[in-house]
Motif scaffolding. Structure first.
Motif, mmCIF file in Angstrom:
data_model
loop_
_atom_site.group_PDB
_atom_site.id
_atom_site.type_symbol
_atom_site.label_atom_id
_atom_site.label_comp_id
_atom_site.label_asym_id
_atom_site.label_seq_id
_atom_site.Cartn_x
_atom_site.Cartn_y
_atom_site.Cartn_z
ATOM 1 N N ALA A 172 -8.499 6.455 -11.491
ATOM 2 C CA ALA A 172 -7.892 5.921 -10.279
ATOM 3 C C ALA A 172 -8.894 5.065 -9.491
ATOM 4 C CB ALA A 172 -7.385 7.064 -9.410
ATOM 5 N N VAL A 173 -8.358 4.274 -8.577
ATOM 6 C CA VAL A 173 -9.167 3.470 -7.659
ATOM 7 C C VAL A 173 -8.966 4.052 -6.261
ATOM 8 C CG1 VAL A 173 -9.614 1.177 -6.717
ATOM 9 C CG2 VAL A 173 -8.884 1.436 -9.102
ATOM 10 N N PRO A 174 -9.834 4.968 -5.839
ATOM 11 C CA PRO A 174 -9.646 5.609 -4.534
ATOM 12 C C PRO A 174 -10.008 4.676 -3.381
ATOM 13 C CG PRO A 174 -11.644 6.425 -5.575
ATOM 14 C CD PRO A 174 -10.985 5.516 -6.570
ATOM 15 N N PHE A 175 -9.146 4.648 -2.378
ATOM 16 C CA PHE A 175 -9.419 3.885 -1.162
ATOM 17 C C PHE A 175 -10.103 4.806 -0.152
ATOM 18 C CE2 PHE A 175 -7.018 0.813 -3.224
ATOM 19 C CZ PHE A 175 -6.910 -0.346 -2.470
ATOM 20 N N GLU A 176 -11.119 4.290 0.498
ATOM 21 C CA GLU A 176 -11.943 5.104 1.385
ATOM 22 C C GLU A 176 -11.137 5.720 2.520
ATOM 23 O OE1 GLU A 176 -15.190 2.851 2.882
ATOM 24 O OE2 GLU A 176 -16.281 2.846 0.983
ATOM 25 N N ASP A 177 -11.564 6.890 2.932
ATOM 26 C CA ASP A 177 -11.038 7.539 4.136
ATOM 27 C C ASP A 177 -12.171 8.349 4.740
ATOM 28 O OD1 ASP A 177 -9.459 8.490 6.147
ATOM 29 O OD2 ASP A 177 -8.404 9.968 4.928
ATOM 30 N N ASN A 178 -13.088 7.641 5.396
ATOM 31 C CA ASN A 178 -14.298 8.284 5.899
ATOM 32 C C ASN A 178 -14.132 8.909 7.269
ATOM 33 O OD1 ASN A 178 -15.888 7.489 3.626
ATOM 34 N ND2 ASN A 178 -15.926 5.416 4.454
ATOM 35 N N SER A 179 -13.085 8.523 8.000
ATOM 36 C CA SER A 179 -12.879 9.070 9.334
ATOM 37 C C SER A 179 -11.386 9.197 9.607
ATOM 38 C CB SER A 179 -13.518 8.165 10.392
ATOM 39 O OG SER A 179 -13.126 8.553 11.701
ATOM 40 N N PRO A 180 -10.956 10.340 10.121
ATOM 41 C CA PRO A 180 -9.538 10.496 10.429
ATOM 42 C C PRO A 180 -9.090 9.678 11.632
ATOM 43 C CG PRO A 180 -10.773 12.415 11.157
ATOM 44 C CD PRO A 180 -11.736 11.567 10.384
ATOM 45 N N THR A 181 -10.036 9.148 12.406
ATOM 46 C CA THR A 181 -9.694 8.411 13.617
ATOM 47 C C THR A 181 -9.855 6.903 13.472
ATOM 48 O OG1 THR A 181 -11.950 8.631 14.487
ATOM 49 C CG2 THR A 181 -10.373 10.379 15.049
ATOM 50 N N VAL A 182 -10.318 6.441 12.300
ATOM 51 C CA VAL A 182 -10.554 5.017 12.097
ATOM 52 C C VAL A 182 -9.769 4.546 10.875
ATOM 53 C CG1 VAL A 182 -12.275 3.244 11.575
ATOM 54 C CG2 VAL A 182 -12.860 5.139 13.107
ATOM 55 N N GLY A 183 -8.967 3.501 11.056
ATOM 56 C CA GLY A 183 -8.273 2.903 9.925
ATOM 57 C C GLY A 183 -9.223 2.037 9.127
ATOM 58 N N GLU A 184 -9.302 2.272 7.827
ATOM 59 C CA GLU A 184 -10.315 1.606 7.009
ATOM 60 C C GLU A 184 -9.739 0.728 5.908
ATOM 61 O OE1 GLU A 184 -12.399 5.013 5.603
ATOM 62 O OE2 GLU A 184 -12.592 5.809 7.610
ATOM 63 N N SER A 185 -8.471 0.933 5.556
ATOM 64 C CA SER A 185 -7.947 0.271 4.356
ATOM 65 C C SER A 185 -6.519 -0.210 4.582
ATOM 66 C CB SER A 185 -7.993 1.230 3.159
ATOM 67 O OG SER A 185 -9.282 1.754 2.973
ATOM 68 N N TYR A 186 -6.365 -1.355 5.236
ATOM 69 C CA TYR A 186 -5.030 -1.897 5.476
ATOM 70 C C TYR A 186 -4.583 -2.667 4.241
ATOM 71 C CZ TYR A 186 -1.078 -3.720 8.095
ATOM 72 O OH TYR A 186 0.197 -3.995 8.543
ATOM 73 N N ALA A 187 -3.291 -2.550 3.913
ATOM 74 C CA ALA A 187 -2.807 -3.215 2.706
ATOM 75 C C ALA A 187 -1.324 -3.508 2.793
ATOM 76 C CB ALA A 187 -3.085 -2.337 1.488
ATOM 77 N N TYR A 188 -0.882 -4.438 1.947
ATOM 78 C CA TYR A 188 0.534 -4.706 1.718
ATOM 79 C C TYR A 188 0.877 -4.256 0.300
ATOM 80 C CZ TYR A 188 0.206 -7.765 5.796
ATOM 81 O OH TYR A 188 -0.006 -8.264 7.058
ATOM 82 N N LEU A 189 1.978 -3.535 0.172
ATOM 83 C CA LEU A 189 2.487 -3.125 -1.137
ATOM 84 C C LEU A 189 3.864 -3.736 -1.311
ATOM 85 C CD1 LEU A 189 1.528 0.666 -1.141
ATOM 86 C CD2 LEU A 189 0.456 -1.141 -2.491
ATOM 87 N N SER A 190 4.059 -4.443 -2.414
ATOM 88 C CA SER A 190 5.344 -5.077 -2.639
ATOM 89 C C SER A 190 5.546 -5.312 -4.122
ATOM 90 C CB SER A 190 5.429 -6.400 -1.877
ATOM 91 O OG SER A 190 6.713 -6.967 -2.014
ATOM 92 N N THR A 191 6.785 -5.568 -4.486
ATOM 93 C CA THR A 191 7.143 -5.850 -5.873
ATOM 94 C C THR A 191 7.366 -7.346 -6.052
ATOM 95 O OG1 THR A 191 9.447 -5.397 -5.332
ATOM 96 C CG2 THR A 191 8.160 -3.574 -6.235
ATOM 97 N N PRO A 192 7.272 -7.842 -7.282
ATOM 98 C CA PRO A 192 7.442 -9.280 -7.515
ATOM 99 C C PRO A 192 8.839 -9.777 -7.134
ATOM 100 C CG PRO A 192 6.327 -8.260 -9.371
ATOM 101 C CD PRO A 192 6.804 -7.145 -8.495
ATOM 102 N N VAL A 193 8.887 -11.011 -6.681
ATOM 103 C CA VAL A 193 10.155 -11.685 -6.424
ATOM 104 C C VAL A 193 10.909 -11.811 -7.749
ATOM 105 C CG1 VAL A 193 11.194 -13.873 -5.721
ATOM 106 C CG2 VAL A 193 9.250 -12.956 -4.455
ATOM 107 N N ALA A 194 12.235 -11.663 -7.688
ATOM 108 C CA ALA A 194 13.037 -11.779 -8.904
ATOM 109 C C ALA A 194 12.781 -13.128 -9.582
ATOM 110 C CB ALA A 194 14.521 -11.641 -8.563
ATOM 111 N N GLY A 195 12.464 -13.067 -10.868
ATOM 112 C CA GLY A 195 12.222 -14.285 -11.633
ATOM 113 C C GLY A 195 10.801 -14.796 -11.579
ATOM 114 N N ALA A 196 9.948 -14.213 -10.716
ATOM 115 C CA ALA A 196 8.566 -14.683 -10.608
ATOM 116 C C ALA A 196 7.763 -14.229 -11.827
ATOM 117 C CB ALA A 196 7.915 -14.149 -9.333
ATOM 118 N N ASP A 197 6.877 -15.089 -12.300
ATOM 119 C CA ASP A 197 5.972 -14.750 -13.406
ATOM 120 C C ASP A 197 4.748 -14.071 -12.806
ATOM 121 O OD1 ASP A 197 4.571 -14.528 -15.732
ATOM 122 O OD2 ASP A 197 4.431 -16.680 -16.140
#
Length: 521
Positions: A172-197
Motif C-alpha cells: 500500500a501507499v500510506p498517506f501521512e497522519d502525523n497529527s489529529p489536529t492538522v490536515g496533511e493530505s488533501y486529495a480529489y478522488l474521482s473516476t474517469p469520464v465516460a469514453g476517456a482514455d
C-alpha cells in the motif's frame, strides 16, 4: 559507504546526451528527431513542482526550471522548445512538468506551444497537482467522487501501475497522519469520464461508496499523454517519497541521466565500549565535566550477551541488518578488568556474520585538535605561537589500524576501506574547529580509507578528504547515555522544557537553535 548506496535506477551513462525515439515525426528531414535527456519544469512556486524538482536533483537528472512568478523568465515558444541539430529536428526536453494541466491564462500562446511540442515529439506531461475535472479525463469530484482529507488512508497501486511505472512498489501507499489536529493530505478522488482514455495507476476507496477513485493516472487525448496527480504534497511527505520514483519513470520512459538510490541503514556506534548513564535525580551524567555533585557516581551502560541474541532475533524477524561500528579497546579493557572474560565480545564474535561491521577507531579518541576541556564548551588547545595543536598523523593512523587488526583477527566481515571516526572527529566542527585536522587526510591515505562517515546535520553534502569521500549520516536523537526509555524521556524533558515545567531552560536560553516542548513528554 559503498554497500549502503543501494541499487541504480535507469541510467544511460554520463556521456549520453540525447535519445532517439521511434515514431516521432521528422520535420526538417526524414531522419528521426533527436530528443535531449533534459526535463522542463514549469513552476508556480508551489510545493508539488518543487517536490518533483527535488527528486530530479537527488537523482542528478538534468532539468530546466521556469518560474512563472518571475517577470524576467523566458517565454515558452516553439523556438524555446525545439530547434535543429545538424540535419535533424531536436526536442530540447524529454518531458514537461506543469503545476497543473494548464497554468496559463485562457488562450495562452505558451500553452499552445507546449501542446504542439508534445504532439510533434511525443513528449509526456506531468500535471503535478490538479483537481478532478473533465479536462484531465476525470469526473468532477462532486459527481460521486470525493474531495477532502486523505490523512491515514492506504492507497493501492493498480495492476496497470504495478506492470508499469510503479512496479517497484510492494504494498500500500500510506498517506501521512502525523497529527489529529492538522490536515496533511488533501486529495480529489474521482473516476474517469465516460469514453476517456484514462488509466489509473494509484487509487483509493471513495468514502461512502464501493468505488475507487484515481490519485495518479495517465490520460491520453489529442495525441498527448498526461500524468494526472490529484493529491497535494511536498517533497518530504511519505506518500510522495513512495511515488516519486514512479513519476520520474513515467515521464522519462525509464531512460534518463542520473540514478535513483534508495537505501536505509542503522549504524550502532561504540559497540564494545561503555557509556555513563544519565542520572534522573541529579539531571546530569556522572563522569561528565558538568556533573559535579558529590553523589554523582558513574553507572556504566554496556550491552550484554543476551542483548546480542535479542538484536540478532530482531533482525531476523524484520529482514533487516544492523551495522555495528565497533571500538576494540572496549573489549580489551573489559577483559583486563575481568580476568580475561568478556561474554559480550565472545557472543558478538560467535554471531559476527549476523551483522555488518564498520571500523569506528580503536579507542573512540577525538581525532581533531587537541581539546582543552577546562572550559565549557571545550576549546582547541594551542601551541606557544598561538597555532592549533592537532592530533598527529601517527596517532590518527594508529586508531584506524589497531581497530582494523583486531577486527580481522576476530574474523569480522569488514569492508576495510570504510571508517567512522569518534564523533566524526578530525572533520571540521564549529564553532571550535573550523577546518579539518590537516593530519586526517594523510592518515586516511596511509590506511587506504575510501569512505568516511560525516554528520549530515553539519555537512549534508559529500566532499573529498584525502583518499576518502564523505558519506553523511543522519543522527538519531537517542542519547548515548540512556539505556532505558524512562532515562531517554527524562533527559529529553530536561533539555527541551522550560524551567517553569521542571526543565533546564536550555531551550529558553537558546531559542535560535532549540525549541521548547509545549509540555513534558
Amino acid at each position: 559507504m559503498k554497500r549502503l548506496i543501494g541499487t541504480t535506477l535507469f541510467t544511460t551513462g554520463a556521456l549520453v546526451a540525447a535519445l532517439v525515439l521511434p515514431g516521432a515525426p521528422a520535420q526538417a528531414s526524414e531522419r528521426e528527431p533527436r530528443i535531449d535527456l533534459r526535463v522542463l519544469v514549469v513552476s508556480d512556486g508551489g510545493p508539488a513542482t518543487d517536490a518533483i524538482a527535488a527528486e530530479l536533483d537527488a537523482a542528478g537528472t538534468p532539468y530546466t526550471e521556469i518560474d512563472l512568478t518571475r517577470a524576467d523568465r523566458p517565454v515558452i515558444d516553439a523556438g524555446y522548445l525545439a530547434d535543429t541539430s545538424g540535419d535533424r529536428n531536436r526536442a530540447k526536453f524529454q518531458a514537461v512538468v506543469l503545476p497543473n494541466d494548464n497554468p496559463f491564462p485562457a488562450g495562452s500562446a505558451e500553452m499552445a506551444a507546449l501542446v504542439n511540442y508534445e504532439r510533434a515529439y511525443d513528449i509526456p506531461q506531468v500535471d503535478a497537482y490538479t483537481y478532478a475535472r473533465p479536462e484531465v479525463g476525470l469526473q468532477y469530484a462532486v459527481l460521486g467522487g470525493y474531495a477532502g482529507s486523505l490523512d491515514g488512508v492506504a492507497a493501492q497501486t493498480t495492476a496497470a501501475g504495478l506492470s508499469g511505472p510503479f512496479g517497484y512498489l510492494e504494498g500500500a501507499v500510506p498517506f501521512e497522519d502525523n497529527s489529529p489536529t492538522v490536515g496533511e493530505s488533501y486529495a480529489y478522488l474521482s473516476t474517469p469520464v465516460a469514453g476517456a482514455d484514462f488509466t489509473p495507476y494509484v487509487e483509493a476507496a471513495i468514502p461512502g461508496t464501493t468505488k475507487r477513485g484515481s490519485l495518479v493516472g495517465e490520460y491520453r487525448h489529442d495525441g498527448r499523454r498526461e500524468l494526472v496527480v490529484t493529491f497535494v504534497y511536498n517533497q518530504y511527505q511519505q506518500q510522495f517519497r513512495l511515488l516519486a520514483r514512479g513519476i520520474v519513470e513515467w515521464m522519462t520512459g525509464g531512460t534518463h541521466l542520473g540514478a535513483s538510490r534508495n537505501y536505509f541503514a542503522v549504524h550502532v556506534d561504540d559497540v564494545f565500549a561503555a557509556d555513563d548513564r544519565w542520572n534522573s535525580t541529579l539531571n546530569c551524567t556522572p563522569g561528565d565535566v558538568d556533573c559535579t555533585d558529590p553523589d554523582a557516581v558513574p553507572d556504566p551502560i554496556r550491552m550484554t550477551a543476551a542483548d546480542v541474541d535479542h538484536a540478532a532475533a530482531w533482525q531476523t524477524s524484520r529482514n533487516f541488518t544492523l551495522d555495528m561500528a565497533y571500538n576494540a579497546a572496549g573489549t580489551v579493557d573489559f577483559r583486563a578488568d575481568n580476568n580475561g572474560a568478556d561474554p559480550l565480545a565472545d557472543r558478538f564474535v560467535a554471531k559476527r556474520n549476523d551483522f555488518r561491521w564498520i571500523n569506528h577507531t580503536y579507542t573512540h579518541a577525538f581525532l581533531g585538535c587537541e581539546q582543552n576541556t577546562s572550559t565549557v564548551p571545550w576549546q582547541c588547545a594551542t601551541n606557544p605561537d598561538g597555532s592549533i595543536k592537532w592530533v598527529s598523523r601517527q596517532d590518527v593512523s594508529d586508531e584506524i589500524a589497531l581497530n582494523r587488526v583486531w577486527g580481522q583477527t576476530a574474523g569480522l566481515p569488514l569492508e576495510n576501506d570504510e571508517l567512522v571516526t569518534g564523533e566524526h572527529s578530525g572533520l571540521r566542527v564549529l564553532p571550535q574547529q573550523n577546518t579539518d585536522n590537516p593530519n586526517l587526510g594523510p592518515a586516511l591515505g596511509d590506511n587506504n580509507i575510501g569512505w568516511l562517515a560525516s554528520d549530515n546535520s553539519r555537512e549534508p553534502g559529500q566532499r573529498q578528504v584525502g583518499t576518502a569521500t564523505t558519506v553523511p549520516r543522519y543522527p538519531m536523537n537517542v542519547f548515548y547515555n540512556a539505556g532505558r526509555a524512562a532515562e531517554q524521556v527524562d533527559e529529553y524533558n530536561w533539555i527541551y522544557t522550560s524551567r517553569a515545567q521542571g526543565g533546564s531552560g536550555i531551550c529558553e536560553d537558546n531559542p535560535a537553535t532549540t525549541t521548547c516542548l509545549p509540555a513534558p513528554l
